[in-house]
Design a protein around this motif. Structure first.
Motif, mmCIF file in Angstrom:
data_model
loop_
_atom_site.group_PDB
_atom_site.id
_atom_site.type_symbol
_atom_site.label_atom_id
_atom_site.label_comp_id
_atom_site.label_asym_id
_atom_site.label_seq_id
_atom_site.Cartn_x
_atom_site.Cartn_y
_atom_site.Cartn_z
ATOM 1 N N VAL A 213 -3.926 -5.846 52.573
ATOM 2 C CA VAL A 213 -3.532 -7.252 52.643
ATOM 3 C C VAL A 213 -2.717 -7.580 51.406
ATOM 4 N N PRO A 214 -1.348 -7.304 51.371
ATOM 5 C CA PRO A 214 -0.744 -7.810 50.083
ATOM 6 C C PRO A 214 -0.798 -9.043 49.595
ATOM 7 N N GLU A 215 -1.047 -10.081 50.524
ATOM 8 C CA GLU A 215 -1.127 -11.481 50.009
ATOM 9 C C GLU A 215 -2.550 -12.060 50.950
ATOM 10 N N LEU A 216 -3.219 -12.641 50.064
ATOM 11 C CA LEU A 216 -4.404 -13.481 50.546
ATOM 12 C C LEU A 216 -4.118 -14.598 51.564
ATOM 13 N N SER B 105 -4.866 -18.299 52.777
ATOM 14 C CA SER B 105 -5.271 -19.597 51.947
ATOM 15 C C SER B 105 -5.176 -20.691 52.797
ATOM 16 N N CYS C 14 -11.522 -17.348 48.240
ATOM 17 C CA CYS C 14 -10.986 -16.020 48.939
ATOM 18 C C CYS C 14 -10.693 -15.050 47.991
ATOM 19 N N GLU C 15 -11.412 -13.798 48.237
ATOM 20 C CA GLU C 15 -11.590 -12.883 47.231
ATOM 21 C C GLU C 15 -11.285 -11.662 48.119
ATOM 22 N N ARG C 16 -10.760 -10.525 47.177
ATOM 23 C CA ARG C 16 -10.485 -9.101 47.737
ATOM 24 C C ARG C 16 -12.314 -8.515 47.555
ATOM 25 N N GLN D 113 -2.533 -17.328 60.382
ATOM 26 C CA GLN D 113 -1.459 -16.787 59.214
ATOM 27 C C GLN D 113 -1.156 -15.364 59.690
#
Ligand code: ADP
Ligand code: MG
Length: 313
Positions: A245-248, A250, A257-259, A286
């Motif tokens: 996941v390059p971008e989380l 939202s 929201c965390e890796r 998304q």
């Protein structure tokens, strides 16, 4: 009619007098609650909260400053003899004369309580705490776990309807903790009301029907365990995707929201405002491809931290 309480505590105050360099300590600041009959009741609180002080007042080991307490309907001042007979206390510290055997320890204790020889059940109690084969061993040869179980048997010699265990599992290993939990469950199934103090939240959550929390000498919660745990508003979903996941994702619905790994993220949401289904739909909306989902329940720890930090403020 409401069932009478096993223990009834009203406006209990304890001030330890100043001694030497130690200033006076207001250890209990007007605590009131009931322990319902037949339950496993957890008294929780951080170290120094006042748990042992409260237990020791019930045991007659510490003099309260003011307020009242009843055990099985007997006032600890006006009817101390009956109050004492109605409760068995397992203290936080292990103390035994090393030269007595478990059987002698129980017989001596029964003698102290005036239990007639014919009514004694020392061997039965040793069986109940799984110490039958140690009946005639010296107490000093018992392991820590065996000593704890012997202490429990000792608290039961006069067949009290209520037993109180002060930090029964502090510093014991996982296996013994499991054994003690089982024993507490068995006692309760046999009709004994159990009160235990602990600072292990997991223990209270698994074992107790109802939980009271004290902090700095004040009662800050008293609820059925389920309701208390439900007070945690935050819930977490853990999502695994089919690729990195390059971008989380939202959304205002996410508190966080965390890796959590290369293809894994954790989303925290407020369970009163959202739900796991909505969170998933938002993420999928998304363009993320979810291949695995797990949820993590909030637990007592979340509530405890929340309540105790609030009370300190
Ligand atoms: P807990 O069992 O929850 O850890 P305690 O009841 O042992 O808490 O202690 C509550 C507070 O009272 C603590 O600040 C402790 O230092 C103080 N305290 C406990 N026993 C005594 C005593 N005999 N004399 C003076 N202060 C005490
Ligand atoms: Mg204590």
């Amino acid at each position: 009619m409401e069932t009478p309480a096993a223990i009834r505590i009203r406006d209990l105050e304890k001030v330890y007098a100043a001694a030497g360099n130690a200033p006076a300590k207001h250890a209990l600041k007007g605590v009131s609650f009931d322990v319902p009959q037949g339950q496993i009741f957890g008294l929780l609180g951080p170290n120094g909260a006042g748990k042992s002080t409260l237990i020791n007042i019930l045991a007659g080991l510490v003099r309260k400053t003011s307020g009242s307490a009843e055990i099985w309907g007997f006032d600890i001042d006006a009817d101390s003899r009956n109050a004492k007979r109605s409760i068995g206390i397992v203290p936080q510290e292990i103390v035994f004369d090393p030269f007595f055997t478990p059987l002698e320890v129980l017989e001596n204790q029964a003698g102290l309580y005036g239990v007639p020889k014919a009514a004694r059940r020392s061997l039965e109690l040793l069986g109940q705490v799984h110490l039958s084969d140690k009946a005639n061993a010296y107490a000093r040869t018992l392991s820590g776990g065996m000593k704890r179980r012997l202490l429990i048997a000792k608290a039961l010699v006069h067949t009290p309807p209520v037993i109180v265990l002060d930090e029964p599992t502090a510093g014991v290993d996982v296996e013994l903790r499991r054994q003690l939990w089982e024993l507490v469950g068995e006692l309760n199934a046999g009709g004994v009301t159990v009160v235990l103090t602990t600072h292990y939240l997991e223990e209270a959550e698994q074992l107790c029907d109802r939980i009271a929390i004290i902090n700095h000498g004040q009662l800050i919660a008293n609820k059925p365990t389920r309701e208390l745990v439900d007070m945690a508003r935050e819930k977490v979903v853990v999502l695994t995707f089919d690729s990195g996941v390059p971008e989380l994702p939202s959304s205002p619905a996410f508190l966080k929201c965390e890796r959590a790994g290369e293809r894994t993220i954790e989303i925290t949401y407020d369970k009163d405002r959202s739900n796991a289904g909505e969170v998933l739909a938002l993420v999928q909306g998304q363009g993320f491809r979810i291949i695995d989902v797990t949820t993590r329940e909030a637990d007592l720890e979340d509530v405890f931290v929340h309540l105790t930090s609030q009370a300190a403020a």
